[in-house]
Design an enzyme around this catalytic site. Structure first.
Site, PDB file in Angstrom:
ATOM      1  N   CYS A  35       0.835  -1.201   0.000  1.00 16.48           N
ATOM      2  CA  CYS A  35       0.000   0.000   0.000  1.00 16.48           C
ATOM      3  C   CYS A  35       0.876   1.259   0.000  1.00 16.48           C
ATOM      4  O   CYS A  35       1.486   1.570  -1.019  1.00 16.48           O
ATOM      5  CB  CYS A  35      -0.993  -0.033   1.156  1.00 16.48           C
ATOM      6  N   GLU A  70      -1.345  -8.901   3.718  1.00 16.23           N
ATOM      7  CA  GLU A  70      -1.201  -9.292   5.132  1.00 16.23           C
ATOM      8  C   GLU A  70      -2.561  -9.498   5.798  1.00 16.23           C
ATOM      9  O   GLU A  70      -2.673 -10.305   6.732  1.00 16.23           O
ATOM     10  CB  GLU A  70      -0.367  -8.253   5.892  1.00 16.23           C
ATOM     11  N   HIS A  76      -3.552  -5.238   0.284  1.00 20.60           N
ATOM     12  CA  HIS A  76      -3.085  -5.623   1.620  1.00 20.60           C
ATOM     13  C   HIS A  76      -3.090  -7.145   1.790  1.00 20.60           C
ATOM     14  O   HIS A  76      -3.980  -7.706   2.434  1.00 20.60           O
ATOM     15  CB  HIS A  76      -3.966  -4.971   2.697  1.00 20.60           C
TER      16      HIS A  76
END
Length: 235
Positions: free
Chosen positions: A106, A211, A209
Site C-alpha cells: 500500500c 497481510e 493488503h
C-alpha cells in the site's frame, strides 16, 4: 535453518505503531519480524538496514507530494514528516546495499516508486484516475476486485496467475512509474497495482493488503513465503 530478520516500517504519530497483521504474516511465512525505529540519523539507519535480512514497507498515511515535485492538492490525507524522512532514508540505505529484498504494501509501494523517481496520484477520484472504488471500508480479509498480472514479472513468477482477486484500501496510487521499475499488475480500471525492479532482484510492491488476507488466502501466503525465501538466500 535460522529465520531471516524482517524489518517492518511502523506508523508514527508521535509514537511508533504497528499493525499485528504484518507481524503475523511475516512470522507465519518463516521470518522473524522486527519493528523498525523512526530515525533521521543516516549512520544509525544504515546499521538498522544492515541488521535486517529484508524490509517490509508497510501501509499508512500519505507521502508529502513535495517529495515527487508536486504541491498539495485537495483530497490528500494525513501526512507524517518524521515517517517520510525515516522511510526515504531507509530506502536510500537499502539501495546502496542492493541485495536486500524489499516488499512494499500500500503506502509501501508508493514509497518505493517515489524514492526511485516516480510520482503518485494524490487522490484517484479527484484526479479522475479511477472508476472502481479502491477503499472497501471493512472486511479486509476478503477480496473485492480483480487485478491483471503481467507475465514475466516477479509477481507472476511467484503466483503463476494472470488474474488475482485482492482487497483494497487506498486513495493514492502510482502515476508515473520510476525509471528503474516496471508495472507488474493493473486493476480493471487501469490503476497500477504492483511494481517491481527490472534487474531481477526481489524489489516488489503491491497496492493491496495481502497481510490482511494471509491467514486464509493461498496467493497471499505464497507472496510472503517468496519474500522470506529471498531474504534467506540474499540477506
Amino acid at each position: 535453518m535460522a529465520r531471516p530478520v524482517i524489518g517492518i516500517t511502523p506508523g508514527f504519530n508521535g509514537a511508533v505503531t504497528a499493525n499485528m497483521t504484518y507481524i503475523n504474516a511475516i512470522a507465519a511465512a518463516g521470518g522473524a519480524p522486527l519493528i523498525l525505529p523512526v530515525l533521521e540519523n543516516e549512520q544509525a539507519m544504515a546499521e538498522v538496514a544492515r541488521v535486517c535480512d529484508g524490509v517490509l514497507f508497510s501501509g499508512g498515511g500519505d507521502i508529502n507530494p513535495l517529495r515527487y515535485g508536486e504541491e498539495l492538492l485537495p483530497g490528500v490525507g494525513e501526512m507524517s514528516a518524521p515517517r517520510d524522512a525515516a522511510e526515504f532514508l531507509l530506502m536510500k540505505c537499502l539501495q546502496q546495499m542492493r541485495l536486500k529484498p524489499v516488499l512494499g504494501i500500500c503506502r509501501g509501494i508508493q514509497v518505493m516508486n517515489v524514492a526511485l523517481g516516480g510520482t503518485l496520484y494524490q487522490d484517484l477520484q479527484a484526479q479522475g484516475a479511477a472508476t472502481l472504488e479502491h477503499r472497501q471500508g471493512s472486511a479486509y480479509e476478503r477480496p473485492c476486485h480483480r487485478v491483471r498480472v503481467e507475465r514475466g514479472t516477479l509477481l507472476h513468477q511467484i503466483l503463476q496467475k494472470d488474474v488475482l482477486e485482492v482487497n483494497t484500501s487506498h486513495h493514492q496510487a502510482v502515476k508515473e512509474v520510476a525509471p528503474t521499475l516496471c508495472a507488474g499488475a493493473f486493476a480493471t480500471d487501469g490503476v497500477i497495482e504492483s511494481v517491481c525492479s527490472g534487474d531481477g532482484r526481489f524489489f516488489l510492491g503491491v497496492q493491496w493488503h495481502p497481510e490482511c488476507m494471509a491467514e486464509q488466502d493461498a496467493d497471499s501466503q505464497k507472496l510472503f513465503r517468496a519474500f522470506i525465501s529471498a531474504c534467506r538466500h540474499e540477506g
